[in-house]
Design a protein around this motif. Structure first.
Motif, short mmCIF file in Angstrom:
data_model
loop_
_atom_site.label_atom_id
_atom_site.label_comp_id
_atom_site.label_asym_id
_atom_site.label_seq_id
_atom_site.Cartn_x
_atom_site.Cartn_y
_atom_site.Cartn_z
N THR A 129 51.81 19.54 48.59
CA THR A 129 51.91 18.66 49.56
C THR A 129 52.07 19.04 51.44
N ILE A 130 51.76 18.26 52.16
CA ILE A 130 52.04 18.56 53.19
C ILE A 130 52.76 17.32 54.23
N ARG A 131 53.82 17.85 54.78
CA ARG A 131 55.35 16.92 54.98
C ARG A 131 55.42 17.40 56.63
N VAL A 191 38.73 14.89 45.90
CA VAL A 191 39.71 15.47 46.44
C VAL A 191 40.95 13.46 46.99
N SER A 192 41.23 14.04 46.28
CA SER A 192 42.11 12.10 46.94
C SER A 192 42.93 12.54 47.60
N ILE A 193 43.97 11.42 48.83
CA ILE A 193 44.92 11.81 50.15
C ILE A 193 45.97 10.85 49.47
N VAL A 194 47.33 11.41 49.13
CA VAL A 194 47.83 9.93 49.55
C VAL A 194 48.82 9.81 50.29
N THR A 229 59.03 10.32 58.64
CA THR A 229 58.35 11.53 57.63
C THR A 229 57.30 10.83 56.98
N TYR A 230 56.10 11.43 57.34
CA TYR A 230 55.21 11.84 56.12
C TYR A 230 54.77 12.54 55.16
N THR A 231 54.58 12.06 54.44
CA THR A 231 53.51 12.79 52.91
C THR A 231 52.71 12.93 52.72
N LEU A 232 51.87 14.02 52.51
CA LEU A 232 50.93 14.20 52.65
C LEU A 232 51.08 14.64 51.06
N GLN A 233 50.17 14.37 49.46
CA GLN A 233 50.01 14.99 48.07
C GLN A 233 48.66 14.72 48.27
N GLY A 242 38.55 16.62 38.58
CA GLY A 242 36.77 17.17 38.09
C GLY A 242 37.41 18.79 37.88
N SER A 243 35.66 19.49 37.90
CA SER A 243 35.94 20.60 37.17
C SER A 243 35.58 21.40 38.41
N GLY A 244 35.54 22.88 38.33
CA GLY A 244 34.67 23.46 39.58
C GLY A 244 36.11 23.46 40.54
N THR A 245 35.61 24.54 41.68
CA THR A 245 36.40 24.66 42.89
C THR A 245 36.03 23.66 44.52
N VAL A 246 37.25 23.08 45.19
CA VAL A 246 36.66 22.45 46.08
C VAL A 246 37.05 24.22 47.18
N ALA A 247 35.71 24.36 47.97
CA ALA A 247 36.14 25.84 48.92
C ALA A 247 36.83 25.24 50.69
N ASN A 248 36.86 25.92 50.97
CA ASN A 248 37.21 25.97 52.38
C ASN A 248 38.44 24.28 53.14
N LEU A 249 39.27 23.69 52.32
CA LEU A 249 39.39 22.68 51.65
C LEU A 249 40.68 22.41 52.86
N VAL A 250 40.07 21.42 53.79
CA VAL A 250 40.96 21.56 55.04
C VAL A 250 41.58 20.10 55.42
N ILE A 251 42.47 19.75 55.27
CA ILE A 251 42.79 18.23 56.25
C ILE A 251 43.97 18.32 56.69
N THR A 252 43.12 16.94 58.11
CA THR A 252 43.95 16.70 59.13
C THR A 252 44.71 15.59 59.34
#
Lengths: 313, 163
Positions: free
Chosen positions: A305-307, A207-210, A231-235, A240-250
């Motif tokens: 994208t979270i803003r 998982v990467s966050i820019v 104004t903040y933008t988080l991308q 990779g392969s597979g699925t990340v479960a329950n991904l929470v960005i804080t």
């Protein structure tokens, strides 16, 4: 992700070595006289040996190939009625998986923490420092393994942690004089042995966050001064392969800034600041922090994208 | 576990304390035996259940208490009552007490009051009365219906399980 309450098994009540005495009384009368006589019995409570091992960490543990010192934690609970010593084995040769973890080691927790602390928690050596666990007591142990090279994504390797009573095994076996407290030891229904399985899953999910920021000041420029808006933008992207479960960005607010009410957006759509049906909130899940729950995110899916905006105090 | 408050209904036990102080000597002797059942193979190869003295018992094990009253005197003994506390760390096995020729009652308040099993009640935490559970029983009591004749002996028994 600790399951202490769900997996807790309670020991039987009476401590091994307890003397249970009993005095019966007879009262009667002969003519005008009344009389009392008593008689007593007593016996000793044997030790009943039972043990339960439960996995305490999230399993499978995400690993890379190769990898070193990956940890699973297990709780060994003495569900018998006497103090008991247990021998431990970590066995990585399990069926039904794709590889065998290597270099298995067991470390004994010494201070009630839930993760292995190098230099603090000693290496387990069979016959040397077998854990002695009081009745109804539990000992956290940490299983560490290395992951061999050459494993592809999705390959799983399991390891079994087994605890065995050092007094004896085999349900119903009686060890004369072997009980704590002076009685015999009786091996309980579990046979004096318990084991739990944990696994390692090879995955290259990452998982990467820019994060980027745009400043606009009160005069229409971009000077970061009191009253300016950032104004903040988080991308957020998952590779990779597979699925990340329950991904929470804080994201906590920087010092000396204030959140701009109702400024939170996910992929352009507005999210309320309250903790409700939508994916995000401000200051509710954690004070002074933006929280967005993305749920399950597949590797290689489009970035999200979270803003949100803050003002400088 | 055996400290529940109790209101026994229909308590018909004679009040011994109201009589002259009990004397320590008398013609009736009581013997108490604690036993466990063990499976043994008989001469015919079949499994039999045999009783052995209880010396060491694991948690969950059942103990049979047998109490035998014998009149060694020359006069009949009247109002014979055998009382046995259910020891701490043990629970009465419901239905196990013998009752033939006796009036069988139980206590759930440490022996203060006695009542037949089906009438024995304890006070719940909310103040209401409810039937006592087997774990709450503290005493078993047998009142012999007939006098114990000279030379006669009678036994009563019950089972309790180690917690």
């Amino acid at each position: 992700m600790f399951l202490l309450t769900a997996s807790r098994a309670w020991a039987l009540g009476t401590p091994a070595g307890t003397t249970i005495a009993n005095t019966a009384t007879v009262n009667y009368s002969v003519g005008p006289g009344t009389f009392t006589q008593t008689a007593s019995t007593q016996f000793l409570v044997d030790e009943l040996i039972n043990v339960v091992v439960t996995l305490q960490s999230v399993s499978p543990v995400a690993v890379t190939s190769p990898d070193t010192n990956r940890q699973l934690s297990f709780l060994v609970t003495n569900t018998g009625n006497g103090s008991e010593s247990f021998s431990l084995v970590l066995d990585p040769a399990q069926g039904g998986d794709q590889f065998d973890p290597t270099n298995p080691r067991i470390y004994l927790d010494t201070n009630g923490s839930t993760v292995y602390e190098p230099g603090v928690d000693p290496l387990y050596q069979p016959g040397v420092n077998d854990p002695v666990i009081p009745p109804d007591g539990a000992r956290m142990v940490f299983a560490l393994c290395d992951i061999p090279a050459g494993q592809t994504n999705g390959n799983r390797g399991d390891a079994l942690l087994r605890a065995t009573s050092r007094t004896g095994t085999g349900a119903g076996t009686i060890v004369i004089g072997g009980g704590s407290g002076g009685g015999d030891a009786v091996i309980g229904a579990g046979g004096g042995v318990s084991a739990a399985l944990g696994g390692y899953l090879v995955t290259d999910l990452a998982v990467s966050i820019v994060k980027s920021a745009v400043v606009s000041d009160l005069g229409g420029g971009s000077v970061p001064a009191p009253g300016s808006t950032i104004t903040y933008t988080l991308q957020v992207s998952v590779a990779g392969s597979g699925t990340v479960a329950n991904l929470v960005i804080t994201d906590p607010l920087p010092p000396f800034t204030s959140y701009v009410a109702s400024s939170l957006r996910l992929n352009g759509a507005a999210l309320t600041d309250a903790a409700d049906a939508d994916a995000g909130d401000f200051g509710v899940t954690t004070a002074n922090q933006v929280t967005v729950a993305l749920g399950s995110v597949a590797g290689g899916s489009l970035p999200q994208t979270i803003r949100f905006a803050v003002t400088i105090n | 576990m055996k400290k529940a408050v109790i209101l026994g209904l229909a308590i018909l036990v004679p009040v011994w304390a109201g009589r002259a102080a009990a004397e320590s000597t008398g013609a009736v002797e009581i013997r108490a035996v604690a036993e466990v059942e063990v499976k043994v193979k008989g001469d015919d190869g079949k499994e039999q259940i045999k009783r052995e003295p209880a010396k060491k018992v694991p948690p969950g094990g059942a103990v049979i208490y047998t109490l035998r009253a014998e009149n060694k005197g020359s006069k009949p003994a009247d109002d014979v009552i055998v009382t046995d506390p259910i020891p701490e760390h043990m629970n009465y096995v419901d239905g196990s007490a013998s009752s033939a020729g006796t009036r069988l009652t139980f206590s759930a308040d440490g022996g203060k009051t006695f009542a037949p099993r089906e009438k024995l009640q304890v006070r719940s935490k909310d103040g209401t009365m409810r039937a006592a559970s087997a774990e709450e029983l503290t005493h078993v009591r047998w009142q012999f219906e007939k006098p114990l004749a000279p030379g006669e002996s009678r036994a009563v028994e019950f089972r309790a399980r180690v917690e």
